[in-house]
Motif scaffolding. Structure first.
Motif, PDB file in Angstrom:
ATOM      1  N   ASP A   1       5.259   9.862   8.430  1.00  0.00           N
ATOM      2  CA  ASP A   1       5.399   8.525   7.858  1.00  0.00           C
ATOM      3  C   ASP A   1       5.567   7.554   9.008  1.00  0.00           C
ATOM      4  OD1 ASP A   1       6.001   6.217   6.468  1.00  0.00           O
ATOM      5  OD2 ASP A   1       7.741   7.038   5.402  1.00  0.00           O
ATOM      6  N   VAL A   2       4.710   6.516   9.046  1.00  0.00           N
ATOM      7  CA  VAL A   2       4.702   5.576  10.168  1.00  0.00           C
ATOM      8  C   VAL A   2       4.947   4.154   9.645  1.00  0.00           C
ATOM      9  CG1 VAL A   2       3.386   4.715  12.145  1.00  0.00           C
ATOM     10  CG2 VAL A   2       3.059   7.075  11.361  1.00  0.00           C
ATOM     11  N   PRO A   3       6.203   3.688   9.658  1.00  0.00           N
ATOM     12  CA  PRO A   3       6.480   2.319   9.211  1.00  0.00           C
ATOM     13  C   PRO A   3       5.962   1.274  10.195  1.00  0.00           C
ATOM     14  CG  PRO A   3       8.464   3.700   9.139  1.00  0.00           C
ATOM     15  CD  PRO A   3       7.431   4.432   9.950  1.00  0.00           C
ATOM     16  N   ALA A   4       5.933   0.031   9.706  1.00  0.00           N
ATOM     17  CA  ALA A   4       5.558  -1.125  10.527  1.00  0.00           C
ATOM     18  C   ALA A   4       6.400  -2.297  10.040  1.00  0.00           C
ATOM     19  CB  ALA A   4       4.066  -1.410  10.372  1.00  0.00           C
TER      20      ALA A   4
ATOM     21  N   LYS B   1       1.750   5.260   5.492  1.00  0.00           N
ATOM     22  CA  LYS B   1       1.655   4.114   6.402  1.00  0.00           C
ATOM     23  C   LYS B   1       1.901   2.849   5.611  1.00  0.00           C
ATOM     24  CE  LYS B   1       0.837   2.306  10.417  1.00  0.00           C
ATOM     25  NZ  LYS B   1       2.050   1.498  10.193  1.00  0.00           N
ATOM     26  N   GLY B   2       2.831   2.039   6.071  1.00  0.00           N
ATOM     27  CA  GLY B   2       3.123   0.778   5.402  1.00  0.00           C
ATOM     28  C   GLY B   2       4.378   0.163   5.982  1.00  0.00           C
ATOM     29  N   GLY B   3       4.551  -1.127   5.758  1.00  0.00           N
ATOM     30  CA  GLY B   3       5.596  -1.880   6.428  1.00  0.00           C
ATOM     31  C   GLY B   3       6.984  -1.732   5.840  1.00  0.00           C
TER      32      GLY B   3
ATOM     33  N   LYS C   1       5.793   2.369   1.742  1.00  0.00           N
ATOM     34  CA  LYS C   1       6.414   1.066   1.982  1.00  0.00           C
ATOM     35  C   LYS C   1       7.925   1.240   1.988  1.00  0.00           C
ATOM     36  CE  LYS C   1       4.869  -3.221   2.614  1.00  0.00           C
ATOM     37  NZ  LYS C   1       3.693  -3.612   3.411  1.00  0.00           N
ATOM     38  N   GLY C   2       8.629   0.269   2.579  1.00  0.00           N
ATOM     39  CA  GLY C   2      10.072   0.362   2.616  1.00  0.00           C
ATOM     40  C   GLY C   2      10.714  -0.970   2.899  1.00  0.00           C
TER      41      GLY C   2
ATOM     42  N   THR D   1       4.661   1.134  14.256  1.00  0.00           N
ATOM     43  CA  THR D   1       3.635   0.239  14.790  1.00  0.00           C
ATOM     44  C   THR D   1       4.124  -1.206  14.698  1.00  0.00           C
ATOM     45  OG1 THR D   1       2.475   0.148  12.665  1.00  0.00           O
ATOM     46  CG2 THR D   1       1.720   1.778  14.273  1.00  0.00           C
ATOM     47  N   GLY D   2       3.440  -2.068  15.471  1.00  0.00           N
ATOM     48  CA  GLY D   2       3.906  -3.441  15.612  1.00  0.00           C
ATOM     49  C   GLY D   2       4.811  -3.567  16.826  1.00  0.00           C
TER      50      GLY D   2
END
Length: 449
Positions: A165-168, A94-96, A130-131, A198-199
């Motif tokens: 994996d869940v980006p934001a 999890k990360g943006g 993160k990405g 998410t977001g």
């Protein structure tokens, strides 16, 4: 006095630096954690025997890919995309995602490494990742941003999922970009898998208070920290660097709690408004017009715009660095101390340089590291995942209340851990140790994977 590295960690650090050459931000993030872990290793030699730190410092997966896209003039452009899936011991990565010209592998690894401990501190079941890309959305049309996001997701989609994996969002990735990314994911997969990003917008699976969450969370944790000295935001003068999402909503919550935000900034300079920054003007400039903060002074004649110098020269009680990494230097820290600042909390990721952190702590300034004070955003992202999984939707008030409870828990974990390891009031060590121990114990339980 600066902390020293535990002897058992010296060869570990040397190996990490050798294996990851030229990645200064990543080295800085690793050093901050390593400098905190000496007391833990004395009590838990099993962490050393299982090479937990070596495994933590090496991402589980690093993905680098080409992102070709066509601009409005018909020219083909090529950017580089990244996703570092760092650690999944506690849950899905999890990360943006950050879209900015400065993005390279070292930045993404630094952010991902920080994210492991930040996510651990929330107490929620999410791992760290993160990405991003070295794409600059500034000055691009909506159509160009859409084409870039679609190309980016055409590669990324195969690596993500609500259980994987869940980006934001992050810098350069807001609601517009998340919408384009989700639309392409849905088109490619033929699934309305709301929990994969998410977001999102409120009408299509987003969480109320997600936009405000990082800024609000920073202020909630700062409030807890101030309370240890019998203080609150009521009547305080606050300086906030930046004027993006985190800064705007940190300023909003400060005002709600009785404080006065007297200065904000962007990359072109800062404005000072001693009567209190008018947030509606800032929001209109940044969220609608995508303009520079200098225009604030044209609209509020009582304010002053400063193109040169540092925002930290403005005298304040509380400083909230909410712009970018390494923005608050040693000289700035000395100025804050001289001007009587009593608390600093990081709203951005690693915005305070290590020597600046030392200066603030040695002067007795309350200091909250970003992995604790800016984890509100990812906390509400995890709440968004909960709502998506249950096909539910919560009110703003309910979500904000959950956020405040989570941030109180984060502070209590930092405080109690600092006390347990005989460094009372050192929230940097408290955050690093508390975040590390939870992940390390999960890694031991899962075996050598």
């Amino acid at each position: 006095m600066s902390p020293t590295l535990h002897p058992r960690l010296e060869p570990v650090r040397e190996t990490i630096l050798k294996r990851n050459p030229g990645e200064a931000e990543f080295h800085q993030a690793v050093d901050e954690v390593l400098m905190s872990l000496g007391p833990v290793l004395e009590r838990r030699p099993d962490y050393v025997e299982a090479s937990i730190i070596e495994r933590l410092a090496e991402p589980e997966r690093q993905i680098i890919f080409r992102v070709p896209w066509v601009d409005d003039q018909g020219r083909v452009n090529v950017n580089r995309g990244f996703r570092v899936e760092y650690n999944s011991a506690l849950g899905p990565y999890k990360g943006g995602l950050r879209f900015h010209p400065s993005v390279y592998l070292g930045i993404v690894k630094f952010l991902g490494f920080e994210q492991i401990f930040k996510n651990s501190l929330t107490g929620l079941p999410i791992g760290g990742g993160k990405g991003g890309a070295d794409f600059d959305p500034k000055g691009k049309s909506d159509a160009e941003v859409m084409r870039f996001c679609q190309s980016f997701m055409t590669e990324l989609y195969r690596h993500i999922g609500e259980y994987t994996d869940v980006p934001a969002g992050d810098i350069g990735v807001g609601g517009r970009e998340i919408g384009y990314l989700f639309g392409q994911y849905k088109r490619i997969t033929n699934r309305y898998e709301a929990g994969v990003l998410t977001g999102k917008g409120l009408s299509w699976g987003g969480a109320a208070a997600r936009t405000e969450a990082t800024g609000y969370g920073t202020v909630f944790l700062t409030q807890e920290m101030l309370a240890t000295k019998g203080r609150s935001f009521d009547g305080t003068k606050v300086v906030i660097s930046g004027s993006g999402n985190v800064a705007i909503y940190a300023a909003q919550k400060v005002a709600q709690l009785g404080g006065t935000v007297i200065a904000m900034s962007d990359s072109g300079g800062y404005v000072v408004d001693e009567k209190g920054i008018d947030l509606e003007i800032v929001r209109d400039l940044k969220e609608n017009k995508r303009a520079r903060i200098s225009e604030y002074a044209d609209l509020r004649k009582q304010s002053t715009f400063v193109a040169d110098g540092s925002i930290w020269e403005v005298a304040c009680d509380v400083a909230l660095p909410c712009a970018t990494q390494n923005e608050l230097s040693a000289d700035a820290a000395k100025t804050l101390v001289k001007n009587g600042c009593i608390a600093v909390a990081e709203g951005a990721n690693m915005p305070t340089t290590p020597d600046a952190t030392d200066i603030l702590q040695e002067a007795g300034v309350l200091f909250a590291p970003g992995k604790a004070s800016n984890c509100g955003g990812v906390a509400v992202s995890a709440l968004e995942m909960q709502q998506n999984a249950s096909r539910d939707s919560w009110s703003f008030e309910h979500t904000e209340q959950r956020l405040e409870t989570i941030m109180k828990g984060v502070f209590e974990r930092c405080q109690s851990t600092a006390d347990e390891f005989d460094v009372p009031g050192d929230y940097v060590k408290g955050a690093n140790i508390a975040g590390f121990v939870k992940v390390a114990d999960a890694m031991l339980a899962l075996g050598v994977v």
